[in-house]
Design a protein around this motif. Structure first.
Motif, short mmCIF file in Angstrom:
data_model
loop_
_atom_site.label_atom_id
_atom_site.label_comp_id
_atom_site.label_asym_id
_atom_site.label_seq_id
_atom_site.Cartn_x
_atom_site.Cartn_y
_atom_site.Cartn_z
N ASP A 111 -6.15 3.73 6.24
CA ASP A 111 -6.84 4.93 6.72
C ASP A 111 -6.71 6.05 5.70
O ASP A 111 -5.93 5.96 4.76
N ASP A 112 -7.49 7.11 5.86
CA ASP A 112 -7.50 8.19 4.88
C ASP A 112 -6.18 8.96 4.82
O ASP A 112 -5.78 9.42 3.77
N GLY A 113 -5.49 9.06 5.94
CA GLY A 113 -4.25 9.84 5.98
C GLY A 113 -3.02 9.06 5.57
O GLY A 113 -1.92 9.62 5.48
N GLY A 114 -3.14 7.77 5.34
CA GLY A 114 -1.98 6.96 4.98
C GLY A 114 -1.06 6.71 6.16
O GLY A 114 0.12 6.47 5.99
N LEU A 152 -10.52 -7.62 -0.08
CA LEU A 152 -10.88 -7.03 -1.36
C LEU A 152 -10.81 -5.54 -1.15
O LEU A 152 -11.49 -4.99 -0.28
N VAL A 153 -9.97 -4.88 -1.94
CA VAL A 153 -9.67 -3.48 -1.67
C VAL A 153 -9.66 -2.68 -2.98
O VAL A 153 -9.30 -3.22 -4.03
N ARG A 154 -10.07 -1.42 -2.89
CA ARG A 154 -10.02 -0.54 -4.06
C ARG A 154 -8.56 -0.36 -4.50
O ARG A 154 -7.68 -0.19 -3.68
N LYS A 155 -8.37 -0.33 -5.80
CA LYS A 155 -7.01 -0.24 -6.34
C LYS A 155 -6.29 1.04 -5.92
O LYS A 155 -5.08 1.04 -5.76
N GLU A 156 -7.03 2.12 -5.71
CA GLU A 156 -6.36 3.37 -5.35
C GLU A 156 -5.80 3.35 -3.92
O GLU A 156 -5.02 4.23 -3.55
N LEU A 157 -6.17 2.35 -3.12
CA LEU A 157 -5.63 2.23 -1.77
C LEU A 157 -4.40 1.32 -1.73
O LEU A 157 -3.86 1.03 -0.67
N ILE A 158 -3.96 0.88 -2.90
CA ILE A 158 -2.82 -0.03 -3.00
C ILE A 158 -1.65 0.70 -3.64
O ILE A 158 -1.79 1.36 -4.66
#
Length: 181
Positions: A111-114, A152-158
């Motif tokens: 989620d956006d807030g982590g 499959l996920v954007r690297k910035e969410l990891i």
């Protein structure tokens, strides 16, 4: 009476996993040992282990390596056989060998807030070959199960997880009960 019940449950916590582990190992031992029709208990297992080690040695030698590679190229041309063989080889290779895949534990933000995150393992760092630059593939194992999901996920969410791959897998599979150092 209360202490007796506590002792009983403490005993269950020790005996049940030990007994289950013994039963699983015994079943695996018997299954492998009975693959060869040998009347001496344990001899079938020793012969199979010897064959596996010998094949591993031969596959590593300078002269036999091309023959094993040629055999694998042949298998890759047979439609159904290649699917089964390569799937099993990749699965086993993910746990052992030179190209282990479950050695990069990460936390994926959902989620956006982590506020919602899930632990997993990076299986491919770059998915540009799939026209997905900036993405990577992450395997999210299920707790108490031998299954999982690949996302499959954007690297910035990891977020990298500073944990040993084995400890991370135990933590996930145990439902978060196991301790991670």
């Amino acid at each position: 009476m209360n202490k007796l019940v506590n002792y009983f449950f403490r005993g269950i916590l020790f005996v049940a996993p030990l007994a289950f582990t013994f039963l699983v190992l015994e079943a695996i031992f018997n299954w492998v040992d009975n693959l060869l029709p040998v009347d001496i208990p344990g001899l079938g297992l020793l012969i199979i282990l010897g064959i596996i080690v010998s094949v591993g040695y031969l596959a590593s030698t300078y002269f036999m390596k091309p023959i094993f590679e040629m055999f694998e190229r042949f298998i890759s041309k047979v439609p159904l056989l290649s699917l089964v063989y390569n799937s099993i080889k990749d699965l086993i290779g993910a746990f052992v060998g030179d190209q282990r895949k479950f050695n990069k534990p990460v936390i994926v933000q959902f989620d956006d807030g982590g506020n919602v995150m899930k632990p997993g393992f990076i299986t491919q760092d770059d998915l540009s070959n799939l026209d997905l630059p900036g993405f990577c593939s992450v395997y999210l194992p299920h707790s108490y199960n031998f299954s999982g999901n690949i996302i499959l996920v954007r690297k910035e969410l990891i977020k990298p997880w500073d944990a040993n791959g084995t400890d991370a897998m135990k933590f996930i599979v145990s439902g978060g009960v196991s301790h991670v150092d």
